[in-house]
Design a protein around this motif. Structure first.
Motif, PDB file in Angstrom:
ATOM      1  N   TYR A 157       0.860  -1.177   0.000  1.00 54.31           N
ATOM      2  CA  TYR A 157       0.000   0.000   0.000  1.00 54.31           C
ATOM      3  C   TYR A 157       0.902   1.235   0.000  1.00 54.31           C
ATOM      4  O   TYR A 157       1.851   1.317   0.783  1.00 54.31           O
ATOM      5  N   THR A 158       0.599   2.200  -0.887  1.00 55.51           N
ATOM      6  CA  THR A 158       1.350   3.458  -0.944  1.00 55.51           C
ATOM      7  C   THR A 158       0.381   4.619  -0.797  1.00 55.51           C
ATOM      8  O   THR A 158      -0.681   4.627  -1.423  1.00 55.51           O
ATOM      9  N   GLY A 159       0.747   5.584   0.022  1.00 58.57           N
ATOM     10  CA  GLY A 159      -0.058   6.784   0.191  1.00 58.57           C
ATOM     11  C   GLY A 159       0.735   8.024  -0.180  1.00 58.57           C
ATOM     12  O   GLY A 159       1.928   8.117   0.118  1.00 58.57           O
ATOM     13  N   PHE A 160       0.075   8.962  -0.837  1.00 64.42           N
ATOM     14  CA  PHE A 160       0.724  10.212  -1.237  1.00 64.42           C
ATOM     15  C   PHE A 160      -0.318  11.317  -1.221  1.00 64.42           C
ATOM     16  O   PHE A 160      -1.475  11.111  -1.600  1.00 64.42           O
ATOM     17  N   ASP A 161       0.083  12.510  -0.779  1.00 66.38           N
ATOM     18  CA  ASP A 161      -0.837  13.653  -0.731  1.00 66.38           C
ATOM     19  C   ASP A 161      -0.030  14.932  -0.931  1.00 66.38           C
ATOM     20  O   ASP A 161       0.874  15.224  -0.148  1.00 66.38           O
ATOM     21  N   ASP A 162      -0.348  15.678  -2.004  1.00 68.49           N
ATOM     22  CA  ASP A 162       0.372  16.934  -2.241  1.00 68.49           C
ATOM     23  C   ASP A 162      -0.487  18.153  -1.929  1.00 68.49           C
ATOM     24  O   ASP A 162      -0.160  19.278  -2.307  1.00 68.49           O
ATOM     25  N   GLY A 163      -1.596  17.929  -1.239  1.00 66.67           N
ATOM     26  CA  GLY A 163      -2.483  19.032  -0.891  1.00 66.67           C
ATOM     27  C   GLY A 163      -3.582  19.265  -1.909  1.00 66.67           C
ATOM     28  O   GLY A 163      -4.649  19.773  -1.571  1.00 66.67           O
ATOM     29  N   SER A 164      -3.347  18.889  -3.151  1.00 66.25           N
ATOM     30  CA  SER A 164      -4.348  19.030  -4.206  1.00 66.25           C
ATOM     31  C   SER A 164      -4.895  17.681  -4.655  1.00 66.25           C
ATOM     32  O   SER A 164      -6.060  17.562  -5.023  1.00 66.25           O
ATOM     33  N   VAL A 165      -4.037  16.662  -4.628  1.00 66.09           N
ATOM     34  CA  VAL A 165      -4.422  15.295  -5.003  1.00 66.09           C
ATOM     35  C   VAL A 165      -3.866  14.346  -3.952  1.00 66.09           C
ATOM     36  O   VAL A 165      -2.690  14.424  -3.595  1.00 66.09           O
ATOM     37  N   SER A 166      -4.716  13.480  -3.449  1.00 64.79           N
ATOM     38  CA  SER A 166      -4.239  12.422  -2.564  1.00 64.79           C
ATOM     39  C   SER A 166      -4.415  11.082  -3.271  1.00 64.79           C
ATOM     40  O   SER A 166      -5.397  10.878  -3.989  1.00 64.79           O
ATOM     41  N   VAL A 167      -3.449  10.198  -3.081  1.00 68.97           N
ATOM     42  CA  VAL A 167      -3.422   8.922  -3.791  1.00 68.97           C
ATOM     43  C   VAL A 167      -3.390   7.775  -2.786  1.00 68.97           C
ATOM     44  O   VAL A 167      -2.570   7.767  -1.871  1.00 68.97           O
ATOM     45  N   ASP A 168      -4.299   6.822  -2.959  1.00 64.81           N
ATOM     46  CA  ASP A 168      -4.260   5.546  -2.253  1.00 64.81           C
ATOM     47  C   ASP A 168      -3.971   4.484  -3.304  1.00 64.81           C
ATOM     48  O   ASP A 168      -4.770   4.288  -4.229  1.00 64.81           O
ATOM     49  N   GLN A 169      -2.854   3.802  -3.152  1.00 62.99           N
ATOM     50  CA  GLN A 169      -2.411   2.844  -4.176  1.00 62.99           C
ATOM     51  C   GLN A 169      -2.162   1.477  -3.543  1.00 62.99           C
ATOM     52  O   GLN A 169      -1.453   1.362  -2.554  1.00 62.99           O
ATOM     53  N   TRP A 170      -2.770   0.445  -4.120  1.00 67.37           N
ATOM     54  CA  TRP A 170      -2.553  -0.932  -3.690  1.00 67.37           C
ATOM     55  C   TRP A 170      -1.945  -1.694  -4.847  1.00 67.37           C
ATOM     56  O   TRP A 170      -2.336  -1.499  -6.002  1.00 67.37           O
ATOM     57  N   GLY A 171      -0.989  -2.564  -4.545  1.00 71.62           N
ATOM     58  CA  GLY A 171      -0.348  -3.288  -5.646  1.00 71.62           C
ATOM     59  C   GLY A 171       0.326  -4.565  -5.204  1.00 71.62           C
ATOM     60  O   GLY A 171       0.455  -4.859  -4.013  1.00 71.62           O
ATOM     61  N   ILE A 172       0.752  -5.326  -6.189  1.00 66.83           N
ATOM     62  CA  ILE A 172       1.551  -6.527  -5.976  1.00 66.83           C
ATOM     63  C   ILE A 172       2.831  -6.354  -6.780  1.00 66.83           C
ATOM     64  O   ILE A 172       2.800  -5.829  -7.899  1.00 66.83           O
ATOM     65  N   GLY A 173       3.947  -6.748  -6.180  1.00 69.62           N
ATOM     66  CA  GLY A 173       5.217  -6.532  -6.869  1.00 69.62           C
ATOM     67  C   GLY A 173       6.268  -7.526  -6.462  1.00 69.62           C
ATOM     68  O   GLY A 173       6.079  -8.336  -5.556  1.00 69.62           O
ATOM     69  N   ALA A 174       7.394  -7.457  -7.159  1.00 65.44           N
ATOM     70  CA  ALA A 174       8.539  -8.326  -6.887  1.00 65.44           C
ATOM     71  C   ALA A 174       9.802  -7.497  -6.846  1.00 65.44           C
ATOM     72  O   ALA A 174       9.938  -6.523  -7.577  1.00 65.44           O
ATOM     73  N   LYS A 175      10.716  -7.885  -5.947  1.00 68.94           N
ATOM     74  CA  LYS A 175      12.037  -7.280  -5.864  1.00 68.94           C
ATOM     75  C   LYS A 175      13.063  -8.388  -6.072  1.00 68.94           C
ATOM     76  O   LYS A 175      12.930  -9.466  -5.479  1.00 68.94           O
ATOM     77  N   VAL A 176      14.064  -8.131  -6.901  1.00 69.80           N
ATOM     78  CA  VAL A 176      15.096  -9.137  -7.199  1.00 69.80           C
ATOM     79  C   VAL A 176      16.465  -8.476  -7.127  1.00 69.80           C
ATOM     80  O   VAL A 176      16.679  -7.411  -7.718  1.00 69.80           O
ATOM     81  N   ASP A 177      17.390  -9.100  -6.407  1.00 69.60           N
ATOM     82  CA  ASP A 177      18.752  -8.571  -6.313  1.00 69.60           C
ATOM     83  C   ASP A 177      19.454  -8.673  -7.662  1.00 69.60           C
ATOM     84  O   ASP A 177      19.341  -9.686  -8.351  1.00 69.60           O
TER      85      ASP A 177
END
Length: 196
Positions: free
Chosen positions: A74-94
């Motif tokens: 889950y990622t949250g972001f808010d710049d005062g004009s737009v707020s974003v709620d983001q849900w996702g699935i991902g992978a990290k690889v060295d």
């Protein structure tokens, strides 16, 4: 009879294979670990071009050697004009696939984002939207991880989210339709992770 013996052998081998690949058994045997992560930093949505707070939390799974990780985020972001709620699935690889104490890694994922829009400024014109928009999009990024102990690490992570959301707005003053393209969402965070 041969068919029955074949089916029994197939089921027996499938059951043995399923048990060998069972991630729950793997976790109980210490072959996999649950990873919890919290990240704090800054983000920027392209359409407003304003940096502000961004944070995320994720839960994932990684093998004992820790060279890859799959996570729900889950990622949250808010710049005062737009707020974003983001849900996702991902992978990290060295990158090296042999990470020990420190390493670089790459990441990729797919997200659903909900954008709560108050105002948008475009070409010095302020548009009052007061609406919600959602979108599905991919993300990619890179990070640098340092393991302080076997179970605790910190990382610095840059993430690019290819937001493709567009909003049509009727400007009564100019008597025309205006199309607003939200563009990408970029985040830079410092993360704290613990393996259970």
């Amino acid at each position: 009879m041969k068919g029955l013996v074949f089916l029994l052998a197939l089921f027996a081998s499938s059951a043995a294979l399923a048990q060998w690949n069972n991630p729950i058994d793997g976790y109980c045997n210490g072959e996999y670990h649950i990873v919890g992560t919290v990240g704090l930093g800054v983000g920027e949505l392209q359409i407003n071009d304003e940096q502000d707070f961004a944070g995320y939390a994720s839960i994932g799974v990684t093998p004992d050697v820790g060279i890859w990780q799959v996570e729900l985020r889950y990622t949250g972001f808010d710049d005062g004009s737009v707020s974003v709620d983001q849900w996702g699935i991902g992978a990290k690889v060295d990158f090296t696939v042999s990470c020990d104490v420190q390493c670089l890694y790459w990441m990729v994922g797919w997200n659903y984002g909900n954008f709560d829009v108050d105002t948008i400024e475009k070409r010095d014109v302020l548009y009052v939207i007061d609406d919600d928009i959602d979108d599905n999009y991919w993300n990619a990024g890179v990070g640098y991880r340092y393991k302080w102990t076997q179970d605790f690490d910190t990382s610095i992570e840059y993430n690019y989210n290819d937001v493709d959301a567009r909003y049509r707005f009727y400007d009564a003053v100019a008597d025309e339709d205006v199309r607003l393209n939200f563009g990408h969402l970029r985040t830079l965070t410092v993360n704290f992770s613990y393996r259970f």
